[in-house]
Design an enzyme around this catalytic site. Structure first.
Site, mmCIF file in Angstrom:
data_model
loop_
_atom_site.group_PDB
_atom_site.id
_atom_site.type_symbol
_atom_site.label_atom_id
_atom_site.label_comp_id
_atom_site.label_asym_id
_atom_site.label_seq_id
_atom_site.Cartn_x
_atom_site.Cartn_y
_atom_site.Cartn_z
ATOM 1 N N TYR A 33 5.861 -1.650 -2.996
ATOM 2 C CA TYR A 33 5.713 -1.549 -4.442
ATOM 3 C C TYR A 33 6.492 -0.360 -4.976
ATOM 4 O O TYR A 33 6.964 0.488 -4.210
ATOM 5 C CB TYR A 33 4.236 -1.448 -4.837
ATOM 6 C CG TYR A 33 3.578 -0.110 -4.571
ATOM 7 C CD1 TYR A 33 3.292 0.311 -3.277
ATOM 8 C CD2 TYR A 33 3.237 0.750 -5.616
ATOM 9 C CE1 TYR A 33 2.684 1.538 -3.038
ATOM 10 C CE2 TYR A 33 2.633 1.976 -5.378
ATOM 11 C CZ TYR A 33 2.351 2.359 -4.091
ATOM 12 O OH TYR A 33 1.769 3.572 -3.849
ATOM 13 N N LYS A 149 7.200 2.746 1.008
ATOM 14 C CA LYS A 149 6.219 2.616 -0.076
ATOM 15 C C LYS A 149 5.508 1.265 0.054
ATOM 16 O O LYS A 149 5.735 0.327 -0.703
ATOM 17 C CB LYS A 149 6.877 2.790 -1.449
ATOM 18 C CG LYS A 149 5.864 3.185 -2.524
ATOM 19 C CD LYS A 149 6.547 3.753 -3.738
ATOM 20 C CE LYS A 149 5.608 3.873 -4.927
ATOM 21 N NZ LYS A 149 4.508 4.816 -4.762
ATOM 22 N N GLU A 182 0.834 15.399 1.831
ATOM 23 C CA GLU A 182 1.037 15.023 0.423
ATOM 24 C C GLU A 182 -0.300 14.585 -0.151
ATOM 25 O O GLU A 182 -1.305 14.541 0.555
ATOM 26 C CB GLU A 182 2.075 13.908 0.305
ATOM 27 C CG GLU A 182 1.672 12.625 1.014
ATOM 28 C CD GLU A 182 2.734 11.535 0.946
ATOM 29 O OE1 GLU A 182 3.518 11.514 -0.015
ATOM 30 O OE2 GLU A 182 2.757 10.694 1.862
ATOM 31 N N LEU A 207 6.028 10.369 1.541
ATOM 32 C CA LEU A 207 6.885 9.503 0.742
ATOM 33 C C LEU A 207 7.862 10.402 -0.023
ATOM 34 O O LEU A 207 7.443 11.418 -0.597
ATOM 35 C CB LEU A 207 6.043 8.702 -0.252
ATOM 36 C CG LEU A 207 6.848 7.765 -1.141
ATOM 37 C CD1 LEU A 207 7.306 6.538 -0.348
ATOM 38 C CD2 LEU A 207 6.036 7.330 -2.346
HETATM 39 N N1 PLP Z 1 3.239 10.194 -2.276
HETATM 40 C C1 PLP Z 1 2.442 9.107 -2.355
HETATM 41 C C2 PLP Z 1 1.555 8.776 -1.207
HETATM 42 C C3 PLP Z 1 2.461 8.318 -3.511
HETATM 43 O O1 PLP Z 1 1.672 7.231 -3.586
HETATM 44 C C4 PLP Z 1 3.294 8.687 -4.599
HETATM 45 C C5 PLP Z 1 3.314 7.904 -5.834
HETATM 46 O O2 PLP Z 1 2.619 6.947 -6.007
HETATM 47 C C6 PLP Z 1 4.085 9.831 -4.472
HETATM 48 C C7 PLP Z 1 4.046 10.552 -3.289
HETATM 49 C C8 PLP Z 1 4.996 10.264 -5.595
HETATM 50 O O3 PLP Z 1 6.098 9.387 -5.707
HETATM 51 P P1 PLP Z 1 6.845 9.198 -7.107
HETATM 52 O O4 PLP Z 1 7.231 10.558 -7.571
HETATM 53 O O5 PLP Z 1 8.030 8.355 -6.758
HETATM 54 O O6 PLP Z 1 5.893 8.514 -8.020
#
Ligand code: PLP
Length: 285
Positions: A33, A149, A182, A207
């Protein structure tokens, strides 16, 4: 106004939009996603999100269901039909519908595509950012490929719920070495006592957030010193500031970690400045 969802080639009222019970997303969480911010009716950093989507799909050997250009048209149309000015787009692609069997379905099985768009409470988010949020730490019990993701988010769901039950908005995963990886749906950052901005390198332990990537440019433009390294929960307790980043929250100050105040217990100058500057560096389309 009823919400409109895109499902496999059709725009449908959300309440009657459905996927097959043997969709592999439903059966196995076999899909990926993306979430993009919508600001002033424009999609923020769409190209970077599309590049990450294509990478996630390639890692799982799911084919891109349509060209990135066609997908961009669908996303734009979902924003338009739902009249979203400030909000998010959610895009999900799964390995498609097939009789339940763990191994991949027959070649030629069409991936399933769902796109939704909704308005977020912009003023409410600003109020939250002005107050800052609390986070709690939880053990990181996820698989090793969190760089993908994937829609398989059960540890993230349980972590977020643990945070909610302790009166916090986010949970920070901590690995076996005691390092913060994270958040359950965000990247984690601290600002040290001597003003260095610290975040974990985007290796396979996290991520690679799109907000994180753009923020690296903002940090540079602000003349701030960046250290991409792991930090412990202990270090975060004693940090001057902490914050999280994600497409839906941009830069969200963290004012409590495990019930200890961070800095003076109020949003810090670095986090507040980075939040204010972010959209000067993000791309709109
Ligand atoms: N880490 C995780 C586990 C996430 O689910 C998300 C966003 O949903 C992020 C980091 C941040 O990613 P982004 O800045 O692309 O939204």
């Amino acid at each position: 106004m009823s919400r409109i969802a895109y499902v496999n080639g059709r725009y449908l009222p959300a309440r009657s939009a459905t996927v097959h019970i043997e969709d592999r997303g439903y059966q196995f969480s076999d899909g990926v996603y993306e979430v993009c911010e919508v600001r002033g009716g424009a999609i923020v950093d769409q190209q970077r999100h599309m590049a990450r989507l294509e990478r996630s799909l390639a890692e799982l050997r799911i084919r891109m269901p349509m060209s990135a250009g066609a997908l961009a048209v669908v996303m734009r149309e979902c924003v338009r039909r739902n009249r979203v000015r400030e909000g998010i787009i959610y895009l999900q692609i799964t390995r498609g519908v097939a009789r339940r069997d763990h191994a991949f379905p027959p070649a030629g099985t069409a991936p399933s595509v769902v796109v939704t768009a909704r308005t977020l409470d912009f003023a409410g988010n600003e109020r939250t950012a002005a107050e800052g949020i609390a986070v709690v730490t939880v053990p990181d019990n996820r698989w090793e490929r969190v760089d993908i993701k994937s829609i398989s988010l059960l540890p993230n769901v349980l972590a977020k719920q643990a945070a909610r039950e302790q009166g916090a908005k986010e949970a920070w995963f901590v690995d076996r070495d005691g390092h913060v990886t994270e958040g359950s749906s965000s990247n984690a950052w601290i600002v040290t006592k001597d003003g260095k901005v610290v975040t974990r390198p985007a290796d396979r332990g996290i991520l690679r957030g799109i907000t994180r990537t753009v923020l690296l440019d903002v940090i540079k433009a602000q003349g701030l010193e960046l250290e991409e390294r792991a930090f412990t929960a202990e270090e975060a307790y004693g940090a001057r500031e902490a914050f999280v980043t994600s497409a839906s929250q941009i830069v969200m100050p963290v004012v409590r970690i495990d019930d200890r105040p961070v800095g003076n217990g109020a949003p810090g100058l670095v986090a507040t400045t980075l939040r204010a500057e972010f959209h000067r560096h993000a791309e709109l389309s």
